[in-house]
Design a protein around this motif. Structure first.
Motif, PDB file in Angstrom:
ATOM      1  N   VAL A 129       8.642   7.883 -14.758  1.00  0.00           N
ATOM      2  CA  VAL A 129       7.548   8.831 -14.518  1.00  0.00           C
ATOM      3  C   VAL A 129       7.282   9.668 -15.765  1.00  0.00           C
ATOM      4  O   VAL A 129       6.139   9.986 -16.093  1.00  0.00           O
ATOM      5  CB  VAL A 129       7.886   9.737 -13.309  1.00  0.00           C
ATOM      6  N   PHE A 130       8.368  10.024 -16.455  1.00  0.00           N
ATOM      7  CA  PHE A 130       8.238  10.838 -17.669  1.00  0.00           C
ATOM      8  C   PHE A 130       8.866  10.122 -18.862  1.00  0.00           C
ATOM      9  O   PHE A 130       9.857  10.587 -19.421  1.00  0.00           O
ATOM     10  CB  PHE A 130       8.900  12.210 -17.458  1.00  0.00           C
ATOM     11  N   PRO A 131       8.301   8.980 -19.257  1.00  0.00           N
ATOM     12  CA  PRO A 131       8.951   8.173 -20.303  1.00  0.00           C
ATOM     13  C   PRO A 131       9.056   8.912 -21.644  1.00  0.00           C
ATOM     14  O   PRO A 131       9.967   8.643 -22.430  1.00  0.00           O
ATOM     15  CB  PRO A 131       8.052   6.939 -20.408  1.00  0.00           C
ATOM     16  N   PRO A 147       9.294  11.865  -6.108  1.00  0.00           N
ATOM     17  CA  PRO A 147       8.060  11.427  -5.432  1.00  0.00           C
ATOM     18  C   PRO A 147       6.886  11.394  -6.410  1.00  0.00           C
ATOM     19  O   PRO A 147       6.730  12.299  -7.235  1.00  0.00           O
ATOM     20  CB  PRO A 147       7.820  12.498  -4.358  1.00  0.00           C
ATOM     21  N   VAL A 148       6.089  10.359  -6.320  1.00  0.00           N
ATOM     22  CA  VAL A 148       4.845  10.287  -7.107  1.00  0.00           C
ATOM     23  C   VAL A 148       3.688   9.993  -6.155  1.00  0.00           C
ATOM     24  O   VAL A 148       3.860   9.357  -5.121  1.00  0.00           O
ATOM     25  CB  VAL A 148       4.902   9.205  -8.215  1.00  0.00           C
ATOM     26  N   LEU A 149       2.530  10.484  -6.528  1.00  0.00           N
ATOM     27  CA  LEU A 149       1.327  10.311  -5.705  1.00  0.00           C
ATOM     28  C   LEU A 149       0.129  10.510  -6.614  1.00  0.00           C
ATOM     29  O   LEU A 149       0.297  10.787  -7.808  1.00  0.00           O
ATOM     30  CB  LEU A 149       1.324  11.315  -4.550  1.00  0.00           C
ATOM     31  N   CYS A 150      -1.051  10.386  -6.065  1.00  0.00           N
ATOM     32  CA  CYS A 150      -2.248  10.650  -6.866  1.00  0.00           C
ATOM     33  C   CYS A 150      -2.199  12.093  -7.346  1.00  0.00           C
ATOM     34  O   CYS A 150      -1.853  12.996  -6.595  1.00  0.00           O
ATOM     35  CB  CYS A 150      -3.492  10.418  -6.025  1.00  0.00           C
ATOM     36  N   ILE A 197       0.873  -1.165   0.000  1.00  0.00           N
ATOM     37  CA  ILE A 197       0.000   0.000   0.000  1.00  0.00           C
ATOM     38  C   ILE A 197       0.910   1.215   0.000  1.00  0.00           C
ATOM     39  O   ILE A 197       1.813   1.322   0.835  1.00  0.00           O
ATOM     40  CB  ILE A 197      -0.874   0.026   1.276  1.00  0.00           C
ATOM     41  N   LYS A 198       0.718   2.103  -0.968  1.00  0.00           N
ATOM     42  CA  LYS A 198       1.524   3.325  -0.943  1.00  0.00           C
ATOM     43  C   LYS A 198       0.725   4.498  -1.476  1.00  0.00           C
ATOM     44  O   LYS A 198       0.058   4.376  -2.499  1.00  0.00           O
ATOM     45  CB  LYS A 198       2.843   3.131  -1.688  1.00  0.00           C
ATOM     46  N   TRP A 199       0.783   5.589  -0.777  1.00  0.00           N
ATOM     47  CA  TRP A 199       0.087   6.798  -1.197  1.00  0.00           C
ATOM     48  C   TRP A 199       1.070   7.748  -1.888  1.00  0.00           C
ATOM     49  O   TRP A 199       0.722   8.438  -2.812  1.00  0.00           O
ATOM     50  CB  TRP A 199      -0.540   7.509   0.016  1.00  0.00           C
ATOM     51  N   ILE A 200       2.279   7.771  -1.356  1.00  0.00           N
ATOM     52  CA  ILE A 200       3.330   8.569  -1.995  1.00  0.00           C
ATOM     53  C   ILE A 200       4.603   7.752  -1.912  1.00  0.00           C
ATOM     54  O   ILE A 200       4.869   7.115  -0.892  1.00  0.00           O
ATOM     55  CB  ILE A 200       3.477   9.960  -1.322  1.00  0.00           C
ATOM     56  N   TRP A 201       5.341   7.691  -3.003  1.00  0.00           N
ATOM     57  CA  TRP A 201       6.574   6.908  -3.017  1.00  0.00           C
ATOM     58  C   TRP A 201       7.469   7.464  -4.115  1.00  0.00           C
ATOM     59  O   TRP A 201       7.096   8.397  -4.820  1.00  0.00           O
ATOM     60  CB  TRP A 201       6.265   5.427  -3.224  1.00  0.00           C
ATOM     61  N   LYS A 202       8.668   6.912  -4.216  1.00  0.00           N
ATOM     62  CA  LYS A 202       9.595   7.443  -5.209  1.00  0.00           C
ATOM     63  C   LYS A 202       9.746   6.492  -6.390  1.00  0.00           C
ATOM     64  O   LYS A 202       9.772   5.275  -6.218  1.00  0.00           O
ATOM     65  CB  LYS A 202      10.958   7.702  -4.559  1.00  0.00           C
ATOM     66  N   PRO A 208      -4.218   6.060 -14.905  1.00  0.00           N
ATOM     67  CA  PRO A 208      -3.042   5.944 -15.774  1.00  0.00           C
ATOM     68  C   PRO A 208      -1.720   6.150 -15.039  1.00  0.00           C
ATOM     69  O   PRO A 208      -0.676   6.209 -15.681  1.00  0.00           O
ATOM     70  CB  PRO A 208      -3.239   7.071 -16.799  1.00  0.00           C
ATOM     71  N   TYR A 209      -1.760   6.304 -13.729  1.00  0.00           N
ATOM     72  CA  TYR A 209      -0.541   6.649 -13.003  1.00  0.00           C
ATOM     73  C   TYR A 209      -0.153   5.623 -11.939  1.00  0.00           C
ATOM     74  O   TYR A 209       0.793   5.836 -11.192  1.00  0.00           O
ATOM     75  CB  TYR A 209      -0.714   8.018 -12.349  1.00  0.00           C
ATOM     76  N   GLY A 210      -0.910   4.544 -11.824  1.00  0.00           N
ATOM     77  CA  GLY A 210      -0.596   3.534 -10.804  1.00  0.00           C
ATOM     78  C   GLY A 210      -0.658   4.094  -9.402  1.00  0.00           C
ATOM     79  O   GLY A 210       0.086   3.670  -8.517  1.00  0.00           O
ATOM     80  N   ALA A 211      -1.576   5.060  -9.190  1.00  0.00           N
ATOM     81  CA  ALA A 211      -1.590   5.771  -7.910  1.00  0.00           C
ATOM     82  C   ALA A 211      -2.401   5.078  -6.838  1.00  0.00           C
ATOM     83  O   ALA A 211      -2.422   5.528  -5.701  1.00  0.00           O
ATOM     84  CB  ALA A 211      -2.128   7.191  -8.123  1.00  0.00           C
TER      85      ALA A 211
END
Ligand code: SF4
Ligand code: SF4
Lengths: 258, 383
Positions: free
Chosen positions: A96-98, A115-118, A85-90, A161-164
């Motif tokens: 992230v920007f393919p 960091p990525v998140l919803c 479970i992750k809400w924010i992670w790296k 589309p972001y795996g959030a």
């Protein structure tokens, strides 16, 4: 999403925090009208986050934002990456920007862990697909979850589309390091994700990740994009920032400065 | 009428008991999943849908395929399907019930499934899928009941049923179209984001469905005195053949568009399925087997002699079902998730509990079908 339910949830959240989240009240910012960068009367707020990835990377393996979020929201620690479970992670910037980062882009940039998140999309596909409105968009743009209504169909995970989003494959309560009694835990079989700390915003505090980041390098700026005079409004209007997969039309509200 | 399902010989009861045993095993497996959560499946963050949803998709196609009997019989007065139509409708009933069960076992919070009805959400395709599937079940129960009653009483069916039968034709198309829309409307998953997905679903359904019906008809001809007749079989095998050719044509369209345009997001999924990606290639042999088998059977069916001879027809029909089942029941769903939106390659394979639960559901479907067919054939006094 009807208004009364939203109001109810808001009130429920306030009561919850009023009862046990006294630490914010002590700070004297409990008045919801004095939220950071509120857009003034009549303008619909658009909460957003901007992340300066260079500043962030300068802190090396810093996980302040992630730790703060995990502690704030009773996020279980599940070591199996297939069920975590992750809400924010790296993630690596290249993932992230393919499209923006190619093999010839600077290596430091490509391999940067950011960091990525919803994204709290303005036009969120997760909300569109959810068959029960267990996930919905609030007037201030926050994409919220109601874990009591969610049936665990995972269509929202398929649609994001972001795996959030994360799904509770097992009972999360057994895997919480330090249980906080003033934030709800979730049950097995429901989806969860970042809520932009709606419960903190309600009492005038910043999201936990942003607050934690401020205490280290200040790579994260939070505020109301609808207000051009807010710090984030100025930043986004004067600097080139990027959002993930803008071509999909989801209008993400997490901005990155690479 | 129903009591006819309870009166059968030794072989019949042995078969029913086998099915009941499988259902029991499936139920035990489901209790295990219910108590421990979906962690007992092979699903993951990156592959949130797997075997259950894939079986659901395949079976929606089987359910929709009753239309290949209904349409020629009722709209074009193709008499040879007369004895078969109700068997097609019974197959549709059992398939829709299996679809619903597969959705149910896939839920993380199955006890809350009524929320879909309590909070109807027209912007969700899942809401529409549920609506059209329930409607289709009601239509088929009603139509098969009314027309079969009339047949047994040797009366013409009530006139009011005709518009309902006609309505069931576009309705059948709609259930598989909406099911395709579940997938093809997602910007997040380029693999499914194709306008040809719905036509392809329909084509493969109208091939696999008749193939299953042919196999059932041939089986009934062996174990009972009921024979649908060569005329019906020939027509069904022609439908199966051309639907399969259309399906293969659509697959070729996908390949061309994806590989000629060479957009990485699109090619990655096909490469994962057909040649492997970053060392992950669990589905590769299956996909090639399915493609070669499907093409081979289509070519075989083009030969009139093979198509008309019952033994070779049974063989080719089985090949078609298997090819389409692998394509839809394994590759289609999982292929959309590999790689993930963040480029991660996480493979999926169903676990024992998943297979057990799925077998149990198929056994429930087979039991329903057995009972219904038993009633139909007993009433017609052919067993
Ligand atoms: S990032 Fe994903 S989960 Fe968040 S609002 Fe957008 S689509 Fe929904
Ligand atoms: S898993 Fe829950 S939030 Fe997600 S689409 Fe299904 S009901 Fe909605």
């Amino acid at each position: 999403m009807n208004k009364s339910r939203r109001d109810f949830l808001k009130k429920a959240g306030m009561t919850l925090l009023g009862a046990s989240g006294a630490r914010f009240v002590i700070l004297g910012i409990a008045d919801a009208e004095h939220l950071p960068d509120s857009g003034g009367s009549g303008v619909r707020r658009r909460w957003a986050i901007a992340i300066d990835t260079e500043k962030c990377a300068s802190q090396g393996d810093c996980t302040a934002c992630i730790d703060a979020c995990n502690a704030e929201h009773n996020i279980p620690r599940i070591d199996n990456p297939e069920e975590e479970i992750k809400w924010i992670w790296k993630e690596r910037a290249k993932a992230v920007f393919p499209h923006q980062l190619g093999n010839d882009s600077p290596r430091t940039l490509r391999d940067r862990e950011i960091p990525v998140l919803c994204n709290h999309c303005e036009n969120p596909p997760c909300v569109r697909v959810c068959p029960t409105q267990a996930t919905w968009k609030r007037d201030d743009g926050i994409v919220m979850m109601d874990q009591h209504r969610c049936i665990g169909c995972r269509y929202c995970i398929v649609g994001c589309p972001y795996g959030a989003r994360s799904f509770n494959f097992r009972d999360p309560r057994r895997a919480i390091d330090k249980l906080r009694s003033d934030y709800p835990t979730r049950t097995r079989g429901v989806v969860e994700k970042c809520t932009l700390c709606a419960e903190r915003l309600a009492i005038g505090a910043q999201p936990a990740c942003v607050e934690a980041c401020e205490a280290t390098c200040g790579a994260m700026v939070f505020g109301d994009l609808a207000n051009p005079d807010s710090a984030i409004g100025r930043l986004v209007r004067t600097t080139l920032t990027m959002r993930r997969k803008p071509e999909l039309g989801t209008e993400p509200k997490v901005h990155y400065k690479l | 009428m129903l009591e006819k399902a309870l009166d059968g010989g030794r072989g019949y009861w042995a078969w029913v008991c086998t099915l009941l045993a499988l259902i029991g095993l499936g139920f035990v497996a489901y209790l295990h999943q219910f108590n421990n959560g979906l962690t007992v499946t092979g699903l993951s963050r990156d592959v949130p849908w797997g075997f259950y949803i894939a079986q659901f998709t395949f079976l929606v196609g089987v359910a929709a395929s009753a239309v290949v009997l209904v349409l020629p019989y009722y709209l074009h007065d193709f008499k040879a399907f007369g004895k078969l139509v109700v068997l097609g409708e019974f197959l549709a009933i059992s398939a829709v019930i299996m679809c619903m069960l597969f959705i149910f076992v896939d839920m993380g919070q199955p006890m809350r499934v009524v929320n879909v009805i309590l909070f109807p959400t027209p912007h969700s395709l899942m809401f529409w899928d549920m609506t059209v599937l329930c409607g289709y079940l009601v239509l088929n129960v009603l139509i098969s009941r009314v027309t079969f009653r009339a047949e047994i009483q040797e009366l013409p069916p009530r006139p009011w049923i005709r518009p309902i039968i006609i309505l069931s034709v576009p309705w059948a198309v709609s259930i598989h179209t909406v099911t395709a829309f579940l997938y093809s409307g997602l910007a997040a998953r380029p693999f499914w984001e194709s306008a040809v997905l719905a036509p392809r679903f329909l084509a493969s359904a109208f091939s696999a469905g008749p193939a299953i019906l042919i196999m059932l008809a041939l089986l009934l001809a062996r174990i009972t005195a009921f024979d649908v007749g060569d005329k019906a079989l020939h027509r069904l095998s022609t439908i199966m053949l051309y639907a399969m050719l259309a399906n293969l044509f659509f697959v070729a369209m996908e390949f061309f568009t994806v590989f000629y345009s060479s957009i990485p997001e699109h090619t990655h999924h096909f490469r994962y399925l057909f040649s492997g990606l970053e060392g992950a290639h669990r589905l590769v042999p299956w996909m090639w087997f399915s493609l070669i088998l499907g093409t081979g059977c289509a070519i075989g069916l083009l030969v009139p002699r093979l198509r008309h001879q019952r033994s070779s027809l049974a063989f080719l029909s089985a090949g078609i079902v298997l090819a389409i089942w692998i394509d839809k029941g394994l590759g289609m769903v999982v292929g959309g998730f590999v790689p993930s939106p963040l480029g991660a390659v996480t493979e999926y394979w169903p676990t024992l509990p998943e297979v057990g639960i799925s077998t149990g559901i198929y056994a429930i479907g087979a039991l329903i079908l057995t009972g219904l067919y038993k009633i139909a054939l007993s009433e017609r006094a052919v067993i």
